[in-house]
Design an enzyme around this catalytic site. Structure first.
Site, PDB file in Angstrom:
ATOM      1  N   LYS A  17       0.877  -1.181   0.000  1.00  0.00           N
ATOM      2  CA  LYS A  17       0.000   0.000   0.000  1.00  0.00           C
ATOM      3  C   LYS A  17       0.902   1.214   0.000  1.00  0.00           C
ATOM      4  O   LYS A  17       1.831   1.293   0.820  1.00  0.00           O
ATOM      5  CB  LYS A  17      -0.908   0.043   1.222  1.00  0.00           C
ATOM      6  CG  LYS A  17      -1.758   1.325   1.219  1.00  0.00           C
ATOM      7  CD  LYS A  17      -2.808   1.335   2.292  1.00  0.00           C
ATOM      8  CE  LYS A  17      -2.297   1.901   3.597  1.00  0.00           C
ATOM      9  NZ  LYS A  17      -3.392   2.244   4.523  1.00  0.00           N
ATOM     10  N   ASP A  23       0.159   5.901  15.396  1.00  0.00           N
ATOM     11  CA  ASP A  23       0.777   5.089  14.351  1.00  0.00           C
ATOM     12  C   ASP A  23       2.092   5.712  13.879  1.00  0.00           C
ATOM     13  O   ASP A  23       2.564   5.422  12.790  1.00  0.00           O
ATOM     14  CB  ASP A  23      -0.192   4.906  13.172  1.00  0.00           C
ATOM     15  CG  ASP A  23      -0.712   6.246  12.646  1.00  0.00           C
ATOM     16  OD1 ASP A  23      -0.306   7.304  13.180  1.00  0.00           O
ATOM     17  OD2 ASP A  23      -1.506   6.239  11.695  1.00  0.00           O
ATOM     18  N   LYS A  70       3.439  10.257  18.671  1.00  0.00           N
ATOM     19  CA  LYS A  70       2.011  10.365  18.985  1.00  0.00           C
ATOM     20  C   LYS A  70       1.720   9.630  20.291  1.00  0.00           C
ATOM     21  O   LYS A  70       2.410   8.657  20.633  1.00  0.00           O
ATOM     22  CB  LYS A  70       1.154   9.754  17.868  1.00  0.00           C
ATOM     23  CG  LYS A  70       0.981  10.639  16.642  1.00  0.00           C
ATOM     24  CD  LYS A  70      -0.046  10.008  15.712  1.00  0.00           C
ATOM     25  CE  LYS A  70      -0.165  10.756  14.408  1.00  0.00           C
ATOM     26  NZ  LYS A  70      -1.010  10.026  13.455  1.00  0.00           N
ATOM     27  N   ASN A 102     -13.825  14.397  22.910  1.00  0.00           N
ATOM     28  CA  ASN A 102     -12.886  14.786  21.865  1.00  0.00           C
ATOM     29  C   ASN A 102     -12.191  16.081  22.244  1.00  0.00           C
ATOM     30  O   ASN A 102     -12.787  16.965  22.864  1.00  0.00           O
ATOM     31  CB  ASN A 102     -13.615  14.956  20.523  1.00  0.00           C
ATOM     32  CG  ASN A 102     -12.619  15.066  19.377  1.00  0.00           C
ATOM     33  OD1 ASN A 102     -11.678  14.274  19.302  1.00  0.00           O
ATOM     34  ND2 ASN A 102     -12.800  16.038  18.502  1.00  0.00           N
ATOM     35  N   ARG A 122     -10.334  -1.299   7.248  1.00  0.00           N
ATOM     36  CA  ARG A 122      -9.422  -2.280   7.869  1.00  0.00           C
ATOM     37  C   ARG A 122      -8.995  -1.825   9.263  1.00  0.00           C
ATOM     38  O   ARG A 122      -8.737  -2.636  10.152  1.00  0.00           O
ATOM     39  CB  ARG A 122      -8.258  -2.640   6.954  1.00  0.00           C
ATOM     40  CG  ARG A 122      -7.223  -1.537   6.625  1.00  0.00           C
ATOM     41  CD  ARG A 122      -6.263  -1.301   7.775  1.00  0.00           C
ATOM     42  NE  ARG A 122      -4.963  -0.883   7.368  1.00  0.00           N
ATOM     43  CZ  ARG A 122      -4.193  -0.061   8.073  1.00  0.00           C
ATOM     44  NH1 ARG A 122      -4.638   0.501   9.190  1.00  0.00           N
ATOM     45  NH2 ARG A 122      -2.973   0.216   7.670  1.00  0.00           N
ATOM     46  N   GLY A 168      -3.306  -0.962  18.328  1.00  0.00           N
ATOM     47  CA  GLY A 168      -3.519  -1.199  16.888  1.00  0.00           C
ATOM     48  C   GLY A 168      -2.709  -0.221  16.060  1.00  0.00           C
ATOM     49  O   GLY A 168      -3.103   0.927  15.873  1.00  0.00           O
TER      50      GLY A 168
HETATM   51  P1  NAD Z   1      -8.867  13.289  11.586  1.00  0.00           P
HETATM   52  O1  NAD Z   1      -7.854  14.299  11.165  1.00  0.00           O
HETATM   53  O2  NAD Z   1     -10.123  13.175  10.829  1.00  0.00           O
HETATM   54  O3  NAD Z   1      -9.251  13.544  13.127  1.00  0.00           O
HETATM   55  C1  NAD Z   1      -8.259  13.887  14.075  1.00  0.00           C
HETATM   56  C2  NAD Z   1      -8.745  13.602  15.466  1.00  0.00           C
HETATM   57  O4  NAD Z   1      -7.677  13.899  16.386  1.00  0.00           O
HETATM   58  C3  NAD Z   1      -9.916  14.458  15.893  1.00  0.00           C
HETATM   59  O5  NAD Z   1     -10.675  13.750  16.843  1.00  0.00           O
HETATM   60  C4  NAD Z   1      -9.225  15.659  16.538  1.00  0.00           C
HETATM   61  O6  NAD Z   1     -10.040  16.363  17.434  1.00  0.00           O
HETATM   62  C5  NAD Z   1      -8.102  14.943  17.264  1.00  0.00           C
HETATM   63  N1  NAD Z   1      -6.970  15.831  17.544  1.00  0.00           N
HETATM   64  C6  NAD Z   1      -6.372  16.689  16.689  1.00  0.00           C
HETATM   65  N2  NAD Z   1      -5.384  17.342  17.313  1.00  0.00           N
HETATM   66  C7  NAD Z   1      -5.361  16.892  18.595  1.00  0.00           C
HETATM   67  C8  NAD Z   1      -4.564  17.198  19.729  1.00  0.00           C
HETATM   68  N3  NAD Z   1      -3.600  18.108  19.684  1.00  0.00           N
HETATM   69  N4  NAD Z   1      -4.809  16.512  20.867  1.00  0.00           N
HETATM   70  C9  NAD Z   1      -5.785  15.573  20.924  1.00  0.00           C
HETATM   71  N5  NAD Z   1      -6.575  15.251  19.884  1.00  0.00           N
HETATM   72  C10 NAD Z   1      -6.364  15.915  18.736  1.00  0.00           C
HETATM   73  O7  NAD Z   1      -8.076  11.903  11.641  1.00  0.00           O
HETATM   74  P2  NAD Z   1      -8.645  10.419  11.511  1.00  0.00           P
HETATM   75  O8  NAD Z   1      -8.628  10.015  10.085  1.00  0.00           O
HETATM   76  O9  NAD Z   1      -9.888  10.288  12.299  1.00  0.00           O
HETATM   77  O10 NAD Z   1      -7.460   9.593  12.214  1.00  0.00           O
HETATM   78  C11 NAD Z   1      -7.244   9.712  13.614  1.00  0.00           C
HETATM   79  C12 NAD Z   1      -5.897   9.123  13.972  1.00  0.00           C
HETATM   80  O11 NAD Z   1      -5.876   7.728  13.631  1.00  0.00           O
HETATM   81  C13 NAD Z   1      -4.714   9.736  13.234  1.00  0.00           C
HETATM   82  O12 NAD Z   1      -3.661   9.886  14.157  1.00  0.00           O
HETATM   83  C14 NAD Z   1      -4.350   8.704  12.185  1.00  0.00           C
HETATM   84  O13 NAD Z   1      -2.994   8.754  11.818  1.00  0.00           O
HETATM   85  C15 NAD Z   1      -4.682   7.433  12.955  1.00  0.00           C
HETATM   86  N6  NAD Z   1      -4.909   6.246  12.114  1.00  0.00           N
HETATM   87  C16 NAD Z   1      -4.422   5.061  12.572  1.00  0.00           C
HETATM   88  C17 NAD Z   1      -4.619   3.914  11.843  1.00  0.00           C
HETATM   89  C18 NAD Z   1      -4.122   2.601  12.371  1.00  0.00           C
HETATM   90  O14 NAD Z   1      -4.153   1.613  11.643  1.00  0.00           O
HETATM   91  N7  NAD Z   1      -3.716   2.521  13.607  1.00  0.00           N
HETATM   92  C19 NAD Z   1      -5.305   3.980  10.627  1.00  0.00           C
HETATM   93  C20 NAD Z   1      -5.848   5.194  10.198  1.00  0.00           C
HETATM   94  C21 NAD Z   1      -5.648   6.340  10.965  1.00  0.00           C
END
Ligand code: NAD
Length: 321
Positions: free
Chosen positions: A67, A222, A226, A159, A110, A292
């Site tokens: 990917k 991830d 973070k 949030n 996923r 995860g």
């Molecule tokens: P998004 O940008 O749509 O949402 C961001 C979220 O983080 C919101 O709830 C926002 O309020 C919060 N946020 C932003 N800044 C913040 C701060 N300083 N302190 C606390 N919270 C804060 O992102 P998304 O697509 O919903 O993804 C959320 C997270 O999940 C990202 O970090 C992304 O990289 C991660 N992610 C992980 C996987 C995995 O497989 N583990 C997969 C996809 C996304």
């Protein structure tokens, strides 16, 4: 090879099929029949973009590929999604390209499937209140997948940006569940299962917030740096992950490991629990924590299902490369 455009994905794979695909590949990883290769992620010095790729081979499912994509912060202004990803699958017998698949929706599905797998295998069977920490794009997917795993009666959420909470309320309403916006204290006090899915760089949910018996699925961390939860929680939790090496490096566990609160040897691959070779939850009072981190094999597993469905439905475009 077959091309499956992003626009077709929604009608091809259900959340339940993604669950099966992700659970199967976690199981194969724990049997050493599927392996993720080292991840590449680089700031390319253009458009503020982060670009990379995740690849792997699932010998059990015969799925080979990668990917590729990343994060382009300026995309929203152009009417595009900031996160962009595309999956390329190869024929493991010949190395010939087999499929090119839009990966944006599949990534969301996923990731939601992974936390759902953890809930099925680790949460208390009497879990009735689901908690969400995070209200971004991914949160709705996580909530929908989670509610399929336990007879949840209510959703509570917190949030960092309260103005985003309506997304959780609307998603819960769509599932026929009441939603309540709560403080972090009440999130921990009332939720039996908490899914964290934010892009936070500091602990939000603290040790004192989490009560015995809770299942935490930490999905937002991830990348190095973070953090969503207090590292001290790891010291009293039974810790599980998709892949131990990634959990220690870029997952939520990175902080607890760096602080010496746990070691890599304390983290169990969830595939071991799925396969019955390691215990999961052992008592009603255990705090179970799933880190995860997101592995490439998850992407390949759901993409392979999408290609099969697209071919069956006649929406895969065949091209000669
Ligand atoms: P998004 O940008 O749509 O949402 C961001 C979220 O983080 C919101 O709830 C926002 O309020 C919060 N946020 C932003 N800044 C913040 C701060 N300083 N302190 C606390 N919270 C804060 O992102 P998304 O697509 O919903 O993804 C959320 C997270 O999940 C990202 O970090 C992304 O990289 C991660 N992610 C992980 C996987 C995995 O497989 N583990 C997969 C996809 C996304």
């Amino acid at each position: 090879m077959f091309v499956v455009p992003e626009s077709e994905i929604a009608g091809l794979v259900s959340a339940a099929q993604c669950f099966e695909a992700v659970e199967a590949v976690f199981s194969a990883m724990a049997r050493n029949e599927a392996c993720n290769f080292p991840v590449i992620r680089e700031a390319i010095g253009h458009a503020d973009a982060l670009y990379g790729f995740k690849s792997g081979f699932d010998r059990a499912g015969k799925v080979l590929g990668l990917k590729s994509g990343g994060y382009w912060p300026g995309n929203a202004e152009r009417g595009l999604t900031n996160h962009q990803s595309t999956v390329v699958l190869f024929d493991p017998d010949t190395g010939r390209p087999a499929a090119l698949v839009g990966g944006n929706l599949l990534t969301a599905l996923r990731t939601a499937a992974a936390s759902a797998v953890s809930i099925r295998h680790l949460a208390r069977s009497d879990s009735r209140v689901l908690g969400l920490l995070g209200a971004g794009h991914q949160s709705a997917f996580q909530m929908r997948a989670a509610v399929a795993e336990r007879p949840f009666e209510k959703v509570v959420g917190w949030n960092y940006h309260p103005e985003m909470l309506p997304r959780l309320a609307e998603t819960a309403a769509g599932l026929g569940l009441p939603f309540e916006a709560v403080s972090l204290e009440d999130l921990g006090a009332h939720a039996d299962v908490i899914v964290t899915i934010s892009s936070s760089f500091s602990a939000q949910l603290m040790d004192a917030h989490v009560r015995p018996g809770t299942h935490l699925a930490c999905m937002g961390t991830d990348t190095k740096g973070k953090q969503e939860i207090d590292a001290a929680i790891f010291a009293r939790a039974r810790v599980f992950t998709d892949e131990v090496a990634q959990s220690v490096e870029i997952g939520e566990a990175q902080h607890a490991v760096a602080a010496g609160l746990i070691g890599a040897g304390d983290i169990v691959q969830i595939g071991e629990v799925i396969n019955g070779t390691a215990p999961g939850r052992q008592s009603e009072d255990d705090i179970t924590l799933f880190d995860g981190t997101g592995v490439g094999l998850q992407d390949l597993a759901v993409a392979a299902r999408a290609v099969a469905a697209a071919r069956a439905k006649g929406v895969a475009v065949e091209v000669d490369l």
